[in-house]
Design a protein around this motif. Structure first.
Motif, PDB file in Angstrom:
ATOM      1  N   VAL A 211       9.232   8.386  -1.647  1.00  0.00           N
ATOM      2  CA  VAL A 211       8.468   8.061  -0.447  1.00  0.00           C
ATOM      3  C   VAL A 211       9.120   6.894   0.288  1.00  0.00           C
ATOM      4  O   VAL A 211       9.275   6.919   1.520  1.00  0.00           O
ATOM      5  CB  VAL A 211       7.004   7.732  -0.803  1.00  0.00           C
ATOM      6  CG1 VAL A 211       6.264   7.158   0.401  1.00  0.00           C
ATOM      7  CG2 VAL A 211       6.291   8.984  -1.309  1.00  0.00           C
ATOM      8  N   LEU A 212       9.502   5.866  -0.434  1.00  0.00           N
ATOM      9  CA  LEU A 212      10.140   4.704   0.186  1.00  0.00           C
ATOM     10  C   LEU A 212      11.440   5.087   0.877  1.00  0.00           C
ATOM     11  O   LEU A 212      11.722   4.641   1.998  1.00  0.00           O
ATOM     12  CB  LEU A 212      10.389   3.621  -0.860  1.00  0.00           C
ATOM     13  CG  LEU A 212       9.138   2.945  -1.430  1.00  0.00           C
ATOM     14  CD1 LEU A 212       9.497   2.055  -2.613  1.00  0.00           C
ATOM     15  CD2 LEU A 212       8.421   2.137  -0.358  1.00  0.00           C
ATOM     16  N   ARG A 213      12.233   5.933   0.251  1.00  0.00           N
ATOM     17  CA  ARG A 213      13.490   6.374   0.873  1.00  0.00           C
ATOM     18  C   ARG A 213      13.207   7.192   2.133  1.00  0.00           C
ATOM     19  O   ARG A 213      13.886   7.028   3.157  1.00  0.00           O
ATOM     20  CB  ARG A 213      14.317   7.195  -0.121  1.00  0.00           C
ATOM     21  CG  ARG A 213      14.873   6.389  -1.288  1.00  0.00           C
ATOM     22  CD  ARG A 213      15.927   7.182  -2.049  1.00  0.00           C
ATOM     23  NE  ARG A 213      15.375   8.391  -2.653  1.00  0.00           N
ATOM     24  CZ  ARG A 213      14.860   8.448  -3.878  1.00  0.00           C
ATOM     25  NH1 ARG A 213      14.803   7.357  -4.631  1.00  0.00           N
ATOM     26  NH2 ARG A 213      14.398   9.596  -4.363  1.00  0.00           N
ATOM     27  N   HIS A 214      12.232   8.063   2.073  1.00  0.00           N
ATOM     28  CA  HIS A 214      11.868   8.906   3.209  1.00  0.00           C
ATOM     29  C   HIS A 214      11.418   8.059   4.398  1.00  0.00           C
ATOM     30  O   HIS A 214      11.838   8.282   5.535  1.00  0.00           O
ATOM     31  CB  HIS A 214      10.750   9.857   2.769  1.00  0.00           C
ATOM     32  CG  HIS A 214      10.077  10.604   3.878  1.00  0.00           C
ATOM     33  ND1 HIS A 214      10.741  11.477   4.711  1.00  0.00           N
ATOM     34  CD2 HIS A 214       8.776  10.596   4.285  1.00  0.00           C
ATOM     35  CE1 HIS A 214       9.883  11.983   5.590  1.00  0.00           C
ATOM     36  NE2 HIS A 214       8.691  11.462   5.359  1.00  0.00           N
ATOM     37  N   ILE A 215      10.592   7.065   4.127  1.00  0.00           N
ATOM     38  CA  ILE A 215      10.068   6.215   5.195  1.00  0.00           C
ATOM     39  C   ILE A 215      11.181   5.380   5.819  1.00  0.00           C
ATOM     40  O   ILE A 215      11.247   5.229   7.047  1.00  0.00           O
ATOM     41  CB  ILE A 215       8.949   5.322   4.632  1.00  0.00           C
ATOM     42  CG1 ILE A 215       7.733   6.174   4.256  1.00  0.00           C
ATOM     43  CG2 ILE A 215       8.556   4.232   5.631  1.00  0.00           C
ATOM     44  CD1 ILE A 215       6.737   5.455   3.387  1.00  0.00           C
TER      45      ILE A 215
ATOM     46  N   LEU B 229       0.819  -1.211   0.000  1.00  0.00           N
ATOM     47  CA  LEU B 229       0.000   0.000   0.000  1.00  0.00           C
ATOM     48  C   LEU B 229       0.852   1.259   0.000  1.00  0.00           C
ATOM     49  O   LEU B 229       0.418   2.311  -0.485  1.00  0.00           O
ATOM     50  CB  LEU B 229      -0.939  -0.008   1.213  1.00  0.00           C
ATOM     51  CG  LEU B 229      -1.922   1.154   1.332  1.00  0.00           C
ATOM     52  CD1 LEU B 229      -2.857   1.221   0.129  1.00  0.00           C
ATOM     53  CD2 LEU B 229      -2.715   1.062   2.634  1.00  0.00           C
ATOM     54  N   THR B 230       2.059   1.172   0.516  1.00  0.00           N
ATOM     55  CA  THR B 230       2.952   2.326   0.566  1.00  0.00           C
ATOM     56  C   THR B 230       3.303   2.834  -0.828  1.00  0.00           C
ATOM     57  O   THR B 230       3.524   4.035  -1.018  1.00  0.00           O
ATOM     58  CB  THR B 230       4.237   1.949   1.327  1.00  0.00           C
ATOM     59  OG1 THR B 230       3.876   1.402   2.595  1.00  0.00           O
ATOM     60  CG2 THR B 230       5.140   3.141   1.514  1.00  0.00           C
ATOM     61  N   ALA B 231       3.356   1.936  -1.789  1.00  0.00           N
ATOM     62  CA  ALA B 231       3.663   2.309  -3.176  1.00  0.00           C
ATOM     63  C   ALA B 231       2.812   1.438  -4.102  1.00  0.00           C
ATOM     64  O   ALA B 231       3.332   0.741  -4.962  1.00  0.00           O
ATOM     65  CB  ALA B 231       5.150   2.132  -3.457  1.00  0.00           C
ATOM     66  N   ILE B 232       1.509   1.505  -3.900  1.00  0.00           N
ATOM     67  CA  ILE B 232       0.603   0.541  -4.508  1.00  0.00           C
ATOM     68  C   ILE B 232       0.543   0.641  -6.029  1.00  0.00           C
ATOM     69  O   ILE B 232       0.159  -0.325  -6.702  1.00  0.00           O
ATOM     70  CB  ILE B 232      -0.818   0.681  -3.893  1.00  0.00           C
ATOM     71  CG1 ILE B 232      -1.698  -0.520  -4.249  1.00  0.00           C
ATOM     72  CG2 ILE B 232      -1.449   1.992  -4.299  1.00  0.00           C
ATOM     73  CD1 ILE B 232      -1.188  -1.837  -3.746  1.00  0.00           C
TER      74      ILE B 232
END
Length: 268
Positions: A253-257, A10-13
């Motif tokens: 977004v994935l890098r930030h998280i 869902l984070t990068a759906i």
């Protein structure tokens, strides 16, 4: 503290499984949870059980990155759920090396819900997979206590999934979370969010599905949540951030998280 960090689909759906795996690997995650069943009309699912070519591409991406797929999702258990029809889903999960199937409670008959979970566990066990039940404040199993009761009734092969957002929104008891046997929680979901006194169903759904925050950047007491978990339980980051994704892309977004989560864990 050593914890495996994975990231939920869902984070990068909008990224199909092979691209999602590659982006997660580049961000430094250890694995991914894959959504094989569509959940809402405006959010995709990737039915690898019906697409052998995409399944092979996904397996190739896993081999190239070294990432794992600890869990697949997302099965809504309803009064109409036919457990026998889940074999292709479970076979796809086994082909990916998954160990858990995330389920959701959408049957108001909790005895029948528990029976279905037990039947799914029996069907999944030969494939090395077990179901876990996740609770949501807008469902018939709204909090940790209710979820734990259903899971215990379903039997020892059924697990429980606690998400920090839903624990917070349901005001679930962290003492109960700490008391649940380690073997019944194979992993936990982690995210952050703003906090207010009460929420409408629409607010609950919007945050859960579209706009969470990276761990440590919101107002949920994540340190208390993490301290209530077993010390080295794996964490799955489920942090949809629709606005940031639109502005900077899912890879950013994935890098930030990943960066925010590691900073938070250093404080536990």
């Amino acid at each position: 503290m050593t914890r495996a960090l994975t990231v939920a689909h869902l984070t990068a759906i909008d990224l199909p499984p092979p691209q999602f795996i590659e982006a997660a690997g580049e961000a430094g995650f250890d694995g991914v949870g894959l959504r094989l069943i569509k959940v809402t009309e405006d959010s995709p699912g990737y039915p690898l059980m019906d697409d052998p070519a995409l399944l092979k591409q996904t397996q190739a991406a896993l081999a190239a990155t070294g990432l794992k797929v600890p869990d697949i999702e997302f099965l809504k258990i309803t009064p109409e759920t036919d457990v026998a029809t889940l074999e292709p889903l479970l076979d796809a999960g086994a082909a990916l090396g998954a160990q858990t199937l995330i389920t959701a409670p959408y049957d108001e008959d909790l005895d029948r819900l528990a029976d279905r979970l037990a039947a799914i566990a029996e069907l999944a066990a030969p494939r090395g997979i077990r179901p876990v039940l996740e609770f949501f404040p807008w469902t018939v199993v709204p909090d940790l206590a209710a979820c734990w009761q259903v899971v215990q009734q379903a039997g020892p092969q059924v697990g429980l999934l606690a998400d920090s957002l839903h624990v917070d929104r349901s005001r679930s008891d962290l003492a109960l979370l700490k008391a649940i046997p380690t073997g019944r929680m194979p992993f936990a979901h982690l995210c952050d969010a703003t906090v207010q006194g009460s929420y409408t169903t629409e607010e609950l759904l919007f945050t859960a599905r579209a706009e969470r925050l990276a761990p440590g950047t919101g107002q949920i007491d994540l340190l208390a949540f993490l301290r209530a978990l077993p010390p080295e339980i794996p964490l799955g980051l489920e942090v949809p951030m629709a606005a940031l994704t639109k502005a900077e892309g899912p890879e950013a977004v994935l890098r930030h998280i990943a960066k925010a989560t590691r900073a938070l864990l250093a404080r536990v």
